[in-house]
Design a protein around this motif. Sequence first.
Motif, PDB file in Angstrom:
ATOM      1  N   ASP A  49       4.223  -8.696   4.864  1.00  0.00           N
ATOM      2  CA  ASP A  49       4.404  -7.544   5.758  1.00  0.00           C
ATOM      3  C   ASP A  49       5.697  -7.771   6.536  1.00  0.00           C
ATOM      4  O   ASP A  49       5.790  -8.685   7.343  1.00  0.00           O
ATOM      5  CB  ASP A  49       3.214  -7.455   6.719  1.00  0.00           C
ATOM      6  N   MET A  55      -4.273  -6.038  -0.268  1.00  0.00           N
ATOM      7  CA  MET A  55      -4.619  -5.169   0.856  1.00  0.00           C
ATOM      8  C   MET A  55      -5.420  -3.935   0.448  1.00  0.00           C
ATOM      9  O   MET A  55      -5.905  -3.206   1.318  1.00  0.00           O
ATOM     10  CB  MET A  55      -3.366  -4.751   1.623  1.00  0.00           C
ATOM     11  N   LEU A  70     -12.084  -4.528   4.210  1.00  0.00           N
ATOM     12  CA  LEU A  70     -11.527  -3.315   4.810  1.00  0.00           C
ATOM     13  C   LEU A  70     -12.473  -2.128   4.734  1.00  0.00           C
ATOM     14  O   LEU A  70     -12.644  -1.387   5.703  1.00  0.00           O
ATOM     15  CB  LEU A  70     -10.219  -2.933   4.103  1.00  0.00           C
ATOM     16  N   ARG A 111      -0.288  -5.120  -0.654  1.00  0.00           N
ATOM     17  CA  ARG A 111      -1.115  -4.859  -1.827  1.00  0.00           C
ATOM     18  C   ARG A 111      -0.616  -5.695  -3.013  1.00  0.00           C
ATOM     19  O   ARG A 111       0.580  -5.909  -3.166  1.00  0.00           O
ATOM     20  CB  ARG A 111      -1.059  -3.377  -2.187  1.00  0.00           C
ATOM     21  N   THR A 114      -1.645  -9.121   3.574  1.00  0.00           N
ATOM     22  CA  THR A 114      -0.488  -8.545   4.265  1.00  0.00           C
ATOM     23  C   THR A 114       0.224  -7.501   3.399  1.00  0.00           C
ATOM     24  O   THR A 114       1.131  -6.828   3.858  1.00  0.00           O
ATOM     25  CB  THR A 114       0.514  -9.650   4.654  1.00  0.00           C
ATOM     26  N   ARG A 147      -1.955  -0.675   6.660  1.00  0.00           N
ATOM     27  CA  ARG A 147      -3.322  -1.187   6.474  1.00  0.00           C
ATOM     28  C   ARG A 147      -4.357  -0.113   6.840  1.00  0.00           C
ATOM     29  O   ARG A 147      -5.362   0.064   6.152  1.00  0.00           O
ATOM     30  CB  ARG A 147      -3.497  -2.419   7.348  1.00  0.00           C
ATOM     31  N   SER A 153      -9.327  -7.999   3.984  1.00  0.00           N
ATOM     32  CA  SER A 153      -8.960  -7.844   5.396  1.00  0.00           C
ATOM     33  C   SER A 153      -7.899  -8.850   5.830  1.00  0.00           C
ATOM     34  O   SER A 153      -7.309  -8.706   6.891  1.00  0.00           O
ATOM     35  CB  SER A 153     -10.202  -7.971   6.281  1.00  0.00           C
ATOM     36  N   ARG A 206      -7.325   1.829   4.757  1.00  0.00           N
ATOM     37  CA  ARG A 206      -8.720   1.957   5.209  1.00  0.00           C
ATOM     38  C   ARG A 206      -9.162   3.420   5.212  1.00  0.00           C
ATOM     39  O   ARG A 206     -10.297   3.753   4.888  1.00  0.00           O
ATOM     40  CB  ARG A 206      -8.891   1.379   6.620  1.00  0.00           C
TER      41      ARG A 206
END
Lengths: 549, 102
Positions: free
Chosen positions: A474, A416, A49, A425, A423, B78, A420, B82
């Motif tokens: 998720d 997460m 990420l 943390r 889905t 997400r 990458s 980032r």
Amino acid sequence: MYRYDEFDHAFVHQRVAQFRDQVARRMSGELSEEEFKPLRLMNGLYLQLHAYMLRVAIPYGVLSARQLRCLADISRRYDKGYGHITTRQNIQFNWIKLSDMPDLLEILAGVEMHAIQTSGNCIRNTTADHFAGAAADEIEDPRVWCEIIRQWSTLHPEFSFLPRKFKIAVSGATEDRAALRVHDIGLQLRRNEAGETGFEVMVGGGQGRSPMIAKTIRKYLPKAELLSYLESILRIYNQQGRRDNMYKARIKILVHELGAENLAKLVETEWQQIREGAIDLPETEVARIEHYFEPPPFTVSTDAGLDAARHGDSEFNTWLERNVSAHKQPGYAIATISLKPAGKPPGDISAEQMEVVADLAECYSFDELRATHQQNLVLPHVRKSDLFEVWETLKAHGLANANHGLISDIIACPGMDFCSLATARSLPVAKEISMRFADIAYQQDIGDLRLNISGCINACGHHHVGHIGILGLDKRGEESYQITLGGRSDKNAAIGEVIGPAFSADKIVDAVETVMRTYLDQRLSGEAFIDAYTRMGREPFKERLYANN
Amino acid sequence: MKFEIISANRLSDGRVVYLTRDGDWSESIIDAHSVHSTEERGAVLAQAERSADDGIIVSPYLVSMVDDGGTLAPLRFRERIRLFGPGTHRSATKNLSSQTGR
């Protein structure tokens, strides 16, 4: 420890030179990302990420002080001053620059390290019992065979592009600390009736979206024929493993579809054709490799120092009870260095701490260290009379957490926060659980417990085999966490059962506490959590967890 | 109000970057070019792909944003990670005040 020979040195330096050229071509635009990606993955470099992540191989979890110091140096020079021990006994750096990679790999090569076989559809870095060569319950040191497998599998032309990645684990002890039954191949050293040692060969274990326990396809394989037998298994998998669907490409699916008996027959047929060939090593070569793993020069030692210390400091006594394990050599012990302080990401270790541990290994453990798949480090050969001094040093550097095998000794993937693919943390959940259960007396009262967290179905956090497993999902853009109970990775390996609907991020720690309360209320005297769960089943836990729904 | 921006990872170091109004790439989301229409989306994505071809960035894509009472933030969790960095590693976390579009 094994030392590189001329071939190893030449090969690793050649790979560094190749990758230097590939990075230059990528930076100049000569190579596209599509062309470059498989090349960087072959060198352990992922794009995550926030930055590139480098996974460095620690073959079968064995490190020297010099190597750990080098990793500390790399973390300072090229990363943010820390590293992360992974669930496959490797180490990851999360903030690497592509432009630094060639120099970094050159430095690693200088201490006989690299990042090969840490990614891609090849035979990955072999893992082993982290107490190998030291454990009191060991039949034979598995590192010799791990090294033989390393030499056989690295650059193997036939097995560099398998249908999917392939993981092999080896143990030589009676207790399974290497999670053999959730590997593509698990190799258990055993004695036959004649007293000879050989391998029980288990195939088709794994986690991910289709978790399975490996099946034994051969109860006893003479050691001398290990490579030809492995070659036969890999050849059948390479030919018949599915390449049309990456979710069905692991060997566990092939074993499931063919049946273990049929796979065993295919392997046997293949093996009969190649077993007399040139694959298996001559005795002299096995003996040469064995030489590298001869026991260190132990001295006669007494327990006097340990006994005196045990009575003098209760904190030390707690650490002794939890983090010190029986050694095969009288007067010596195995010390586990927990990298699970309350409120910190599991498996993280700072550059300063790496240097402290390297010094301890050099002074007190014959220059040997192990990384564990439970994301801790191990000093494998400590004189009992030195344990107090070792503990004092660890304590001074935040490394004396006496929680090995307790609820806060959590296995967790990066989730997460870094990954990458994730889905949800996983690290904040681990952090909150470790803080909720920070009281060591409470943890001790709960007793032996494995709590594992994964941030997605790929299960890098081994949630399927946690006594308590947590899977981050998720759910319509919100993180939610599914609980599984009853998983285990020891010789009674089992996949945990999903207990019910997932919990929201702000409810998951309460849910874990409810599971604990249920256990504490209903356990029998001296009954560990996993045994209580086996006896009670999931209903009492489910009732309490969903009482208000 | 919903709109989109373009994000990618910088080739040389992998860091998160956003396509700016003048076609450059910035680590600050405040500099990001806002895309409000489907016609504009195609043109801006094509521009981003050229940067990928030029070896500046890797894998550009659209990020859905929301303007929540004056605070601009990515819609998906997400993308917030980032933007702000990993929450568990404070030293690696970016300065929030410099990253929110207040």
